[in-house]
Design a protein around this motif. Structure first.
Motif, short mmCIF file in Angstrom:
data_model
loop_
_atom_site.label_atom_id
_atom_site.label_comp_id
_atom_site.label_asym_id
_atom_site.label_seq_id
_atom_site.Cartn_x
_atom_site.Cartn_y
_atom_site.Cartn_z
N ILE A 57 -1.94 9.97 -12.87
CA ILE A 57 -2.32 8.74 -13.58
C ILE A 57 -1.60 7.54 -12.98
N LEU A 88 -1.66 2.98 -8.64
CA LEU A 88 -1.26 2.49 -7.32
C LEU A 88 -2.46 2.41 -6.40
N LEU A 96 -5.45 1.92 -7.12
CA LEU A 96 -6.36 0.84 -7.47
C LEU A 96 -5.72 -0.53 -7.25
N GLY A 97 -4.58 -0.55 -6.58
CA GLY A 97 -4.02 -1.83 -6.16
C GLY A 97 -2.92 -2.36 -7.04
N CYS A 98 -2.40 -1.55 -7.94
CA CYS A 98 -1.33 -1.99 -8.83
C CYS A 98 0.01 -1.75 -8.13
N HIS A 144 -0.99 0.86 -2.86
CA HIS A 144 -1.72 -0.20 -3.55
C HIS A 144 -2.24 -1.28 -2.62
N LEU A 155 -7.63 9.42 -15.62
CA LEU A 155 -8.06 8.24 -16.37
C LEU A 155 -6.89 7.76 -17.21
N PHE A 156 -6.76 6.45 -17.38
CA PHE A 156 -5.67 5.92 -18.19
C PHE A 156 -5.99 6.18 -19.65
N HIS A 200 -4.78 5.35 -22.41
CA HIS A 200 -4.63 4.31 -23.42
C HIS A 200 -5.60 3.16 -23.21
N MET A 201 -6.54 3.30 -22.27
CA MET A 201 -7.50 2.23 -22.03
C MET A 201 -8.92 2.74 -22.24
N PHE A 256 -9.83 -1.95 -14.11
CA PHE A 256 -8.41 -2.00 -13.72
C PHE A 256 -8.19 -2.47 -12.28
N GLY A 257 -8.88 -1.80 -11.35
CA GLY A 257 -8.70 -2.14 -9.94
C GLY A 257 -9.15 -3.56 -9.63
N GLU A 290 -9.13 -6.08 -11.75
CA GLU A 290 -8.12 -7.00 -12.28
C GLU A 290 -6.94 -7.12 -11.33
N MET A 291 -6.60 -6.00 -10.73
CA MET A 291 -5.48 -6.01 -9.79
C MET A 291 -5.81 -6.88 -8.59
N ARG A 308 -14.65 4.13 -11.57
CA ARG A 308 -13.42 3.37 -11.39
C ARG A 308 -13.03 3.31 -9.92
N ALA A 309 -13.25 4.44 -9.21
CA ALA A 309 -12.84 4.50 -7.81
C ALA A 309 -13.75 3.70 -6.90
N LYS A 333 -14.09 -1.02 -6.73
CA LYS A 333 -13.49 -1.97 -5.80
C LYS A 333 -14.22 -2.02 -4.47
#
Lengths: 300, 272, 383
Positions: free
Chosen positions: B160, B165, B167-169, C94, C107-108, C110-111, C119-120, C122-123, C167-168, C171
């Motif tokens: 997780i 990471l 995804l660019g974090c 990253h 998968l996160f 909590h989201m 997510f990606g 936003e990053m 999600r992957a 981006k």
């Protein structure tokens, strides 16, 4: 991973903290255990301050170090008997604890699933309340005019009040009571993890209930037994509050002896030597305990 | 298995009676009108009233709360960092010593920890008092925090964090956006643990304190040594009540979350 | 998804045969050691743009380590990796132009689904409107329009898999890495999803690198497959070549089912190899080129479906024929597999397509049978 970030800071801060406030203090304790007591401030010699006395003077004072405090540990019977009785009291109460805690942990682990979190919480809850309060609660129960005696007297079971408080018996009760969660929880987690079909398989292969327990359940709970025993034994050896409040003047335990040496006699070097010797006595069980924990972690 | 067997019911009842009876008796006798610990002299709340007029006790309680709050907060941060180091940093230089230092205080007799910290403070010539108690409490409670948080981190799917990471974090942001929210329950409960451990501590405080800093356990201890006082029963009962209510509320909250989560999972299964 | 068949694109796609084509991913002499264990041992590989590339091998063969080096979660002990000419050494995960779909989906928890996919983006600090649009597009692409506000634990396994995919790819990475993407799905769903992934890859024009231990998965989807063993590539080829022209017994055995018949080379010329074999008790004639010399030990690799089974002897029983007794019959539905104990020792398998509904088999247990095959139906292997 990559070296572009500054991850090392994350470990450097707690590392440094523990070095300064946990590791170095032991070196100081060791140093003072080799010093002589003085009626001064601080109450020991030699003291080192190279910036005031200069380095050569400082090194010359190394000669003043003495092993007298350690020799006293062997010669003075109060120390020898303190160590022996601490280990004896801690060891035998650990064994008694196992007999009390195992059925409780077993009952919890085999309780209906929905009950288990509540039961675990009920074991932990007293642990969240003050240790001192829990020991204190027993004073009013065990004292000569206490609840236990007045109940037994009024029921006619005894004619004379029993003397329990200020004896070793009260110390045992105090240890059993205060440390019970430390034994129950590791036992519970070992038993709860265990697949119930293992016992069914053992029975299917011809074991009776009791055989299945000794051949399957108990061996598989051994890591919990070991963890629980050390979690109880190690701190109990150095226990101060329980022997001080519940024990009598003839209850000698090393934690209490050290406390008295320090606070009553103000003999810091002697207290330090007692501490170092206690640490050496506990080193082996602590290492066994840590090994056991590390192994558990690798498996889990 | 759906019900309790007789053996289990008996051992559970006996075990919990042993655990709870002394505390319940203590609470009961805090309402005793008489002075005696064994003779019931009718209901009264006078000992509670006398607690609140005892300035020494109140001062000690206030100091204890301040120490506990400060030390638990710092210990939670340091302990979480230590847990991250142990669970996430692989084999770094000096790891064995580090994990030894984190685990040892869990079982170290308090008299030794207390003495060693005192001698440290003496040899570096700090004035002992409130702050030395805080430093000492941070040191021994952060180890409990580290163990609780580490066990959560170990059971945590590392991919997780890797996904974030990927995804660019940045690693720093990954901790705050992904790791921390997920380990938060463990961090909060470790704060509570550190808080109560500090609240509770007598031995280490006694060694590291100085003039003017008497914590509640120290005050209780010195009073108890002079004999049982119903006033102390009242103080103790209040401490038990506060802790019990807090723990029960916390566990009900987590339980409700679990129930909601389970319901949502069932919902998802029927729809997909 | 795609309205037209992907055939025209797939049929002509072969940049690896074109010496002027520039690879997108270039892996050069990469090794990775964990302590004394060598997970990846000096491998080199080029992967081209729009290629669907599979790393195939048993667990522990180094395929996942290789992929994690592409993503940046492991650093090569030696060698270099570059993407579109950019050397990846020292670039943290990253900042890499690749995205990964994790085996556990990761998968996160909590989201919500929407937040996971965003997510990606936003990053990357894309404008809000663009993120919303892109998330919607992704949800549509993976057919999860109604699920934007669910949390991962409220989804089924297949839905989670699609969120992880969305999600992957949100981006639009140059390369998408897929670590056992279908491993957690049941068989039926897995087969459906294989084709969906394939269509998606062509539609997006993205380069996919997939890690799998499932040969069916690799064969169905990949343009090329690299078979890995003990940290090295054993063979890199198209699926059909891998099946029909394995370079070694290891590959032949790993991909599908095979009979390996040991023999001595007696003659090798003009695209014709003759082996003498004790197992069949006769000659094996194989067509094809090989560097074997007379007297060498070699193996004739023959797929079971290319073996004919018959109760009556063939015209020339001394060549490409083995005799034996039917020992076991495995009825799988579409085919029946006959395990035949040869008179010369050993066992051979012959699988026969069940083209008609039969209740009574013409060939049954303990029948004496003749196994025959054509010279071009197998291949001679030396290792």
């Amino acid at each position: 991973m990559t070296n572009t970030n500054h991850r090392w800071i994350v470990r450097a801060i707690p590392y440094l903290w523990m070095l300064v406030l946990f590791f170095i203090p032991f070196i100081i304790v060791f140093k003072i255990s080799l010093s002589s007591p003085e009626i001064a401030q601080p109450p020991y010699s030699p003291t080192f301050d190279p910036f005031v006395d200069g380095w050569s003077e400082t090194f010359a004072r190394f000669a003043e170090f003495t092993s007298a405090n350690y020799l006293r540990l062997f010669v003075d019977s109060i120390y020898v008997s303190s160590y022996l009785s601490s280990i004896w009291i801690a060891g035998s109460s650990t064994v008694m604890m196992l007999f009390i805690a195992y059925p409780l942990a077993y009952g919890m682990a085999r309780a209906p699933k929905s009950w288990r979190p509540t039961l675990v919480m009920m074991v932990i809850l007293p642990f969240w309340t003050s240790f001192l309060i829990r020991v204190y609660a027993w004073i009013s129960i065990l004292s000569e005019e206490g609840l236990l005696n007045s109940m037994l007297l009024s029921l006619g079971i005894i004619d004379e009040p029993l003397v329990i408080l200020s004896t070793n018996a009260a110390v045992y009760i105090g240890i059993l009571y205060s440390y019970l969660p430390f034994m129950v929880l590791p036992l519970y987690s070992a038993l709860e993890k265990m697949d119930e079909s293992l016992i069914e398989a053992a029975k299917d292969l011809g074991c009776t209930n009791i055989q299945a327990f000794w051949k399957v359940t108990f061996p598989l709970s051994l890591p919990g037994v070991i963890a629980g025993c050390f979690l109880v034994f190690i701190p109990a050896v150095g226990e101060f509050v329980i022997p001080d409040l519940l024990g009598g003047s003839d209850t000698v335990m090393i934690g209490k002896t050290m406390w008295e040496e320090f606070f009553n006699n103000r003999d810091w070097p002697a207290a330090s030597a007692v501490a170092i010797a206690l640490l050496i006595v506990l080193m082996i069980p602590i290492m066994i305990f840590q090994n056991n924990q590390a192994k558990q972690q690798d498996m889990g | 298995m759906k019900r309790f067997s007789t053996f289990n019911a008996v051992s559970l009842t006996a075990g919990f009676a042993f655990l709870y009876l002394p505390i319940l008796l203590l609470i009961l006798y805090s309402f005793n009108a008489g002075r005696s610990v064994a003779v019931w002299g009718g209901w009264s709340t006078k000992w509670y009233a006398s607690v609140f007029s005892n300035q020494q006790l109140l001062d000690a309680a206030w100091i204890t709360l301040k120490v506990a709050f400060l030390s638990a907060s710092v210990a939670t941060i340091l302990g979480t960092m230590a847990a991250l180091a142990l669970a996430r940093h692989g084999r770094f230089a000096g790891r064995t010593l580090f994990s030894g230092m984190v685990y040892a205080p869990l079982v170290m007799p308090e008299v030794i920890t207390g003495l060693s910290l005192l001698l440290l403070f003496v040899s570096i010539n700090v004035d002992r008092g409130f702050w030395t108690i805080v430093l000492a409490h941070i040191t021994f409670t952060m180890c409990f925090v580290a163990v609780v948080v580490q066990s959560r981190l170990v059971s945590f799917d590392r991919s997780i964090e890797e996904a974030a990471l990927d995804l660019g974090c940045t690693p720093f942001m990954t901790f705050f956006r992904i790791t921390l929210p997920l380990i938060l329950p463990a961090v909060i409960s470790s704060w509570m643990l550190a808080f109560t451990l500090s609240l509770d501590d007598l031995v280490i405080s006694s060694f590291t304190t100085g003039p003017g800093a008497t914590t509640l356990p120290m005050k209780i201890y010195s009073d108890v040594r002079l004999g049982v006082k119903p006033e102390i029963n009242a103080v103790c009962s209040m401490m038990v009540a506060v802790v019990t209510v807090t723990v029960i509320i916390a566990s009900i909250m987590t339980k409700r979350q679990e129930v909601e989560r389970e319901r949502a999972e069932r919902l998802a299964q029927t729809k997909s | 998804m795609a309205a037209k068949s992907i055939g025209p694109i797939r049929r002509k796609f072969a940049p690896w045969d074109d010496p002027s084509a520039k690879p997108l991913i270039r892996i050069e002499n990469v090794s990775k050691n964990f302590g004394s264990f060598t997970a990846v041992n000096n491998v080199s590989l080029d992967i081209f743009e729009r290629e669907f590339f599979a790393l195939l091998g048993p667990s522990g063969c180094g395929k996942t380590t290789l992929m994690r080096m592409l993503a940046g979660f492991e650093t090569p002990s030696s060698g270099s990796i570059s993407i579109a000419g950019l050397d990846l050494a020292g670039i943290p995960p990253h900042k890499r132009p690749v995205n990964m779909m994790f085996q556990s989906y990761a998968l996160f928890p909590h989201m919500t689904v929407e937040k996971n996919i965003a997510f990606g983006l936003e990053m990357e600090k894309l404008p809000k409107g663009e993120i919303t649009a892109r998330v919607e597009e992704m949800l549509k692409l993976v057919k999860l329009e109604g699920f934007a506000l669910r949390k991962p634990h409220q989804l089924s396994g297949g839905q989670r898999q699609r969120v992880a995919l969305a999600r992957a790819i949100a981006k639009r990475p140059k390369v998408l890495l897929l670590d056992e993407p279908l491993g957690a799905l049941d068989k039926k769903l897995r087969e459906e999803t294989q084709f969906e992934l394939l269509d998606l890859q062509v539609a997006l024009g993205m380069t996919f690198v997939i890690v799998t231990h499932d040969q069916d998965e690799a064969m169905t989807m990949a343009d090329r497959i690299a078979v890995m063993d003990k940290g090295q590539f054993v063979q890199i080829s198209r699926p059909a070549e891998l099946y029909e022209q394995p370079v070694s017994k290891y590959v032949a055995d790993f991909i599908g089912d095979i009979n390996l018949i040991e023999g001595r080379v007696e003659k090798n010329d003009l695209g014709k190899i003759i082996l003498g074999s004790d197992t069949t008790g006769g000659m094996i004639e194989a067509s094809g080129e090989s560097a074997v010399k007379n007297g060498d030990t070699a193996w004739f690799a023959l797929r079971p479906e290319k073996v004919s089974i018959s109760l009556s002897p063939p015209e020339n029983p001394s060549v490409n024929t083995a005799t034996g007794t039917v020992w076991d019959i495995g009825y799988v539905g579409d085919v029946s597999v006959y395990h035949v104990r040869l008179d010369g020792g050993g066992t051979m398998r012959a699988s026969i397509a069940n083209t008609r509904r039969i209740v009574e088999r013409p060939i049954s247990w303990e029948d004496k049978v003749f196994l025959t095959w054509a010279p071009d139906s197998g291949i001679v292997l030396t290792k």
